[in-house]
Enzyme design. Structure first.
Site, mmCIF file in Angstrom:
data_model
loop_
_atom_site.group_PDB
_atom_site.id
_atom_site.type_symbol
_atom_site.label_atom_id
_atom_site.label_comp_id
_atom_site.label_asym_id
_atom_site.label_seq_id
_atom_site.Cartn_x
_atom_site.Cartn_y
_atom_site.Cartn_z
ATOM 1 N N LYS A 13 81.953 28.561 43.389
ATOM 2 C CA LYS A 13 83.034 29.318 42.913
ATOM 3 C C LYS A 13 83.571 28.693 41.750
ATOM 4 C CE LYS A 13 86.071 30.427 46.049
ATOM 5 N NZ LYS A 13 87.384 29.963 45.837
ATOM 6 N N ARG A 88 92.672 36.733 49.457
ATOM 7 C CA ARG A 88 91.721 36.172 50.647
ATOM 8 C C ARG A 88 91.966 36.662 51.958
ATOM 9 N NH1 ARG A 88 91.095 30.396 48.680
ATOM 10 N NH2 ARG A 88 89.934 29.204 50.005
ATOM 11 N N ARG A 127 80.785 17.236 47.685
ATOM 12 C CA ARG A 127 81.608 17.620 46.648
ATOM 13 C C ARG A 127 82.611 16.573 46.061
ATOM 14 N NH1 ARG A 127 84.217 23.613 46.628
ATOM 15 N NH2 ARG A 127 85.747 22.723 48.212
ATOM 16 N N ARG A 153 88.293 15.833 48.403
ATOM 17 C CA ARG A 153 89.443 16.775 48.979
ATOM 18 C C ARG A 153 89.505 16.508 50.384
ATOM 19 N NH1 ARG A 153 88.945 22.416 46.472
ATOM 20 N NH2 ARG A 153 89.585 23.117 48.532
#
Ligand code: AMP
Length: 207
Positions: A13, A88, A127, A153
């Site tokens: 995304k 969401r 990631r 993260r």
């Protein structure tokens, strides 16, 4: 152009959002980035949000909707918007349905990037994010430029990712049928450039 980009965590995304911003000159509104900025500031909202984010859960709708109502007052929204990570939930989608006409903004499309759960878990472990710019990378598929400072993260840990996936399938996926004929389905399990090309082609064929 006013777009929503939706898809499970790790669907690409953020990366595809960057390509859309470059092509259409739209402004990205990412609720995840706004929340992470609040966490960094150590605000009251940030402290509350961090607890939920670290567990893979959603921040309450009223908080998110209030935040978006405020963000949409800024002038830059006139250049076109790319909603990233919002709405969401169904209540958030309903709130947006009310907010946009008040601002004279019409939604053009909902880009739905489809990726399997298995692929999500595989991707997210690699990631990395630049916390200054929000740019996302993958240590194997899309490595950061040499010298760029990136981190993993906290909510990208495997257990949290599995919870985020459950939350996505249960709470977020229902918004796709809410938007019906605005939805553009994209196969997110192709190379990055192929996904970008598919998004552009499908959006162009609608306009
Ligand atoms: P993201 O960067 O979009 O993956 O968002 C990271 C986390 O922030 C999510 O897992 C949620 O905990 C929270 N969050 C972001 N956007 C929303 C939203 N629209 N509604 C509720 N929680 C959100």
């Amino acid at each position: 152009m006013n777009l929503i980009v939706v898809g499970p965590p790790g669907c690409g995304k953020g990366t595809q959002a960057e390509a859309l911003i470059r092509k259409y000159g739209v402004v990205q509104i990412s609720t995840g980035n706004i929340l992470r900025a609040e966490i960094k500031k150590g605000s009251e909202l940030g402290v509350k949000a961090k607890e939920l984010i670290d567990k893979g859960q959603l921040v309450p709708d009223d908080v998110i909707i209030g935040m978006m109502r405020e963000r949409l007052q800024q002038d830059d929204v006139k250049q076109g918007i790319l909603f990233d990570g919002f709405p969401r939930t169904i209540p958030q989608a309903h709130a947006l349905d009310e907010l946009l006409p008040e601002l004279g903004i019409e939604l053009d499309a909902v880009v739905n990037i489809q990726v399997s759960d298995e692929e999500v878990v595989k991707r997210i472990s690699g990631r990395r994010v630049n916390i200054e710019t929000g740019a996302t990378y993958h240590i194997v598929y899309n490595p950061p430029p040499e010298g760029e400072q990136v981190i993993q993260r906290d909510d990208d840990k495997e257990e949290t990712v599995r919870e985020r996936l459950t939350v996505y399938r249960k709470q977020t996926e229902p918004i796709i049928s809410h938007y019906q004929d605005k939805v553009v389905d994209i196969d997110g399990q192709q190379p990055i450039e192929t996904v970008t090309a598919e998004i552009f082609a499908k959006l162009e064929s609608r306009s």
